[in-house]
Design an enzyme around this catalytic site. Structure first.
Site, short mmCIF file in Angstrom:
data_model
loop_
_atom_site.label_atom_id
_atom_site.label_comp_id
_atom_site.label_asym_id
_atom_site.label_seq_id
_atom_site.Cartn_x
_atom_site.Cartn_y
_atom_site.Cartn_z
N ASP A 93 -13.88 -7.21 16.61
CA ASP A 93 -13.39 -8.59 16.64
C ASP A 93 -13.30 -9.00 18.10
O ASP A 93 -13.14 -8.17 18.99
CB ASP A 93 -12.05 -8.72 15.91
CG ASP A 93 -11.74 -10.17 15.56
OD1 ASP A 93 -12.52 -11.07 15.93
OD2 ASP A 93 -10.70 -10.42 14.92
N SER A 94 -13.38 -10.30 18.34
CA SER A 94 -13.56 -10.84 19.69
C SER A 94 -12.29 -10.87 20.53
O SER A 94 -12.36 -11.05 21.74
CB SER A 94 -14.04 -12.28 19.58
OG SER A 94 -13.12 -13.01 18.77
N GLY A 95 -11.15 -10.74 19.89
CA GLY A 95 -9.90 -10.93 20.63
C GLY A 95 -9.31 -12.29 20.37
O GLY A 95 -8.13 -12.53 20.65
N GLY A 96 -10.10 -13.21 19.83
CA GLY A 96 -9.61 -14.56 19.53
C GLY A 96 -8.33 -14.51 18.71
O GLY A 96 -7.30 -15.06 19.10
N PHE A 97 -8.40 -13.82 17.62
CA PHE A 97 -7.26 -13.76 16.70
C PHE A 97 -6.06 -13.05 17.34
O PHE A 97 -4.93 -13.51 17.24
CB PHE A 97 -7.68 -13.05 15.42
CG PHE A 97 -6.62 -13.02 14.38
CD1 PHE A 97 -6.15 -14.18 13.79
CD2 PHE A 97 -6.08 -11.81 13.96
CE1 PHE A 97 -5.17 -14.14 12.81
CE2 PHE A 97 -5.10 -11.77 12.99
CZ PHE A 97 -4.65 -12.93 12.41
N ASP A 147 -13.12 -17.21 19.28
CA ASP A 147 -12.76 -18.42 18.54
C ASP A 147 -11.28 -18.69 18.71
O ASP A 147 -10.54 -17.83 19.18
CB ASP A 147 -13.06 -18.24 17.04
CG ASP A 147 -12.28 -17.07 16.43
OD1 ASP A 147 -12.02 -16.08 17.16
OD2 ASP A 147 -11.91 -17.13 15.25
N GLY A 218 -9.51 -18.10 10.14
CA GLY A 218 -8.45 -19.07 9.90
C GLY A 218 -7.90 -19.11 8.49
O GLY A 218 -7.23 -20.07 8.12
N ASP A 268 -12.26 -7.22 5.97
CA ASP A 268 -11.44 -6.23 6.68
C ASP A 268 -10.01 -6.66 6.49
O ASP A 268 -9.74 -7.85 6.30
CB ASP A 268 -11.75 -6.22 8.18
CG ASP A 268 -11.05 -7.34 8.90
OD1 ASP A 268 -11.53 -8.48 8.84
OD2 ASP A 268 -9.97 -7.10 9.49
N CYS A 306 -7.27 8.34 -9.82
CA CYS A 306 -7.86 8.44 -8.49
C CYS A 306 -8.20 9.90 -8.21
O CYS A 306 -7.40 10.79 -8.47
CB CYS A 306 -6.86 7.93 -7.45
SG CYS A 306 -7.47 8.04 -5.75
N CYS A 308 -8.92 11.06 -5.10
CA CYS A 308 -8.83 11.31 -3.65
C CYS A 308 -8.05 12.60 -3.40
O CYS A 308 -7.40 13.12 -4.30
CB CYS A 308 -8.17 10.12 -2.95
SG CYS A 308 -6.37 10.16 -2.90
N CYS A 311 -4.28 12.38 -4.35
CA CYS A 311 -3.97 12.36 -5.78
C CYS A 311 -4.34 13.67 -6.47
O CYS A 311 -3.73 14.04 -7.48
CB CYS A 311 -4.65 11.17 -6.45
SG CYS A 311 -3.96 9.61 -5.88
N HIS A 337 -5.14 7.80 0.73
CA HIS A 337 -5.23 7.26 -0.64
C HIS A 337 -5.53 5.75 -0.64
O HIS A 337 -6.42 5.30 -1.37
CB HIS A 337 -3.95 7.51 -1.44
CG HIS A 337 -3.93 6.68 -2.69
ND1 HIS A 337 -4.60 7.05 -3.83
CD2 HIS A 337 -3.42 5.45 -2.93
CE1 HIS A 337 -4.49 6.08 -4.73
NE2 HIS A 337 -3.77 5.10 -4.21
N1 PRF Z 1 -10.62 -15.13 13.94
C1 PRF Z 1 -10.89 -13.89 14.46
N2 PRF Z 1 -10.42 -12.76 13.90
C2 PRF Z 1 -9.65 -12.88 12.79
C3 PRF Z 1 -9.34 -14.12 12.22
C4 PRF Z 1 -9.85 -15.32 12.81
O1 PRF Z 1 -9.64 -16.45 12.37
C5 PRF Z 1 -8.52 -13.84 11.10
C6 PRF Z 1 -7.92 -14.83 10.17
N3 PRF Z 1 -7.48 -14.27 8.98
C7 PRF Z 1 -8.38 -12.45 11.04
N4 PRF Z 1 -9.07 -11.89 12.06
N5 PRF Z 1 -11.65 -13.79 15.56
ZN ZN Z 2 -5.63 8.71 -4.53
#
Ligand code: PRF
Ligand code: ZN
Length: 372
Positions: A93-97, A147, A218, A268, A306, A308, A311, A337
């Protein structure tokens, strides 16, 4: 011969798709759930554990790895795959969030975002180009554009200005790493809050830029389930059918099934791993809170359906004891698990799309997980 970025849809069942995405570290069978490994580790598990449960791809975070140990340090060790000894695909992920959701004063401008380190309070700046440079250093298979994740409750005017800037940032990210510059893929992120027309505009603008995949950002930011599903079902069918679709940071087993039904390919979420550490476990019968007194002398497995490691080998009474004693093994067995459960859910999802029985599978989970 397939190349990174190739995406083949094999079968559909309603809007749900069964597809393969090729990356530099191998193919991913979708729909897929990506365990979160923020710091270059899925908390308490080894790469061997993850391979054993058939994790196909994990997620890492630009924000955290930039601050510690530093993306240059990782690059000098041959990238995140080598550093963490994970041989399968990685998405970063870019770091935006993270910049927008973690504490730390931040200043937002056209140029980028200034923020304070959650570790020592020091000041840092991410431009779109910087976010890509860091992800190049980490060597992830899929990079995300920088973003702004607009929180829930922002007004239309703010959301509109923000999405226009997110588009300009997305363009700068792509220009900084044009298609074909290397093996890493880049996904754009649709924003636009809870306004359908703004979501459409964000998507239209991003489609003009040549990304290998598209994410929905978002969502799951404090809205109701109904509001989330409403936007999800509106925007997903408008996204390019020939490219992977990724719903960021979502969600519960039911959210994932809803996403798949709308045509999402990748997910994710910290939920299975974080909940595991709080003692909330996902089972075929619904959620189990392992700390409850009723399990003190319960010698049955956590989930009889399950298979795993947890379990197959331990009782609820023992898992409760480990939790109460805050033993390290509690985190490990519970995380194992919960992630196994999520990955097994996705396996069933893929098989059901191939059989044309996805709707039945979804209905079965809805019966087990519905909380009225
Ligand atoms: N932007 C980025 N990562 C994210 C989100 C997002 O809007 C969200 C929103 N649920 C989770 N991770 N870059
Ligand atoms: Zn399990």
């Amino acid at each position: 011969m397939t190349r990174p970025g190739d995406f083949t849809v094999h079968t559909t069942d309603g809007q749900a798709r069964r597809a393969t995405l090729t990356t530099a570290h191998g193919d991913i069978q979708t729909p897929i759930f990506m365990p979160v490994g923020t710091q270059g580790t899925v908390k308490s598990l080894t790469p061997l554990d993850l391979e054993e449960m058939d994790a196909q791809i994990i997620l890492g975070n630009t924000y955290h790895l930039y601050l510690r140990p530093g993306d240059d340090l990782v690059a000098r060790r041959g990238g995140l795959h080598k550093f963490a000894n994970w041989k399968r695909p990685i998405l970063t992920d870019s770091g935006g969030f993270q910049v927008f959701s973690l504490e730390g004063i931040r200043k937002l401008s056209e140029e980028g975002v200034e923020f304070r380190s959650y570790i020592d309070g020091s000041k840092h700046f991410f431009s779109p180009e910087k976010a890509i440079d860091i992800q190049k250093n980490l060597g992830s298979d899929i990079m995300m554009v920088l973003d702004e994740c607009v929180g829930y409750g922002n007004d239309r005017k703010y959301t509109e200005k923000s999405l226009e800037m997110t588009t300009r940032w997305a363009k700068r990210c792509r220009d900084h790493y044009p298609r074909g510059s290397g093996d890493q893929l880049m996904f754009g992120i649709v924003q636009g809050g809870f306004h359908k027309d703004l979501r459409e505009r964000s998507l239209e603008q991003l489609r003009e830029i040549d990304f290998e995949g598209f994410a929905i950002g978002g969502l799951s930011v404090g809205e109701s389930t109904e509001e989330m599903y409403d936007i999800l079902h509106h925007i997903t069918p408008l996204m390019p059918g020939e490219k992977p679709r990724y719903l960021m940071g979502v969600g519960t087993p039911l959210d994932i099934l809803e996403g798949v039904s709308a045509g999402v390919d990748m997910f994710d979420c910290v939920l299975p791993s974080r909940n595991a550490r709080n003692g909330t476990l996902f089972t075929s019968q619904g959620k189990v809170n392992i700390k409850r007194a009723e399990f003190a002398e319960d010698d049955s497995p956590l989930d009889p359906e399950c298979d795993c490691y947890t379990c197959r080998n331990f009782t609820k009474a023992y898992l409760r004891h480990l939790y109460q004693a805050k033993e390290l093994l509690s985190y490990r067995l519970n995380t194992y698990h919960n992630l196994y459960f999520y990955l097994n859910l996705m396996k069933q999802v893929r098989a059901s799309i191939e059989d044309g029985t996805f709707a039945d599978l979804k209905a079965r989970y809805e019966a087990a997980y519905f909380v009225g």
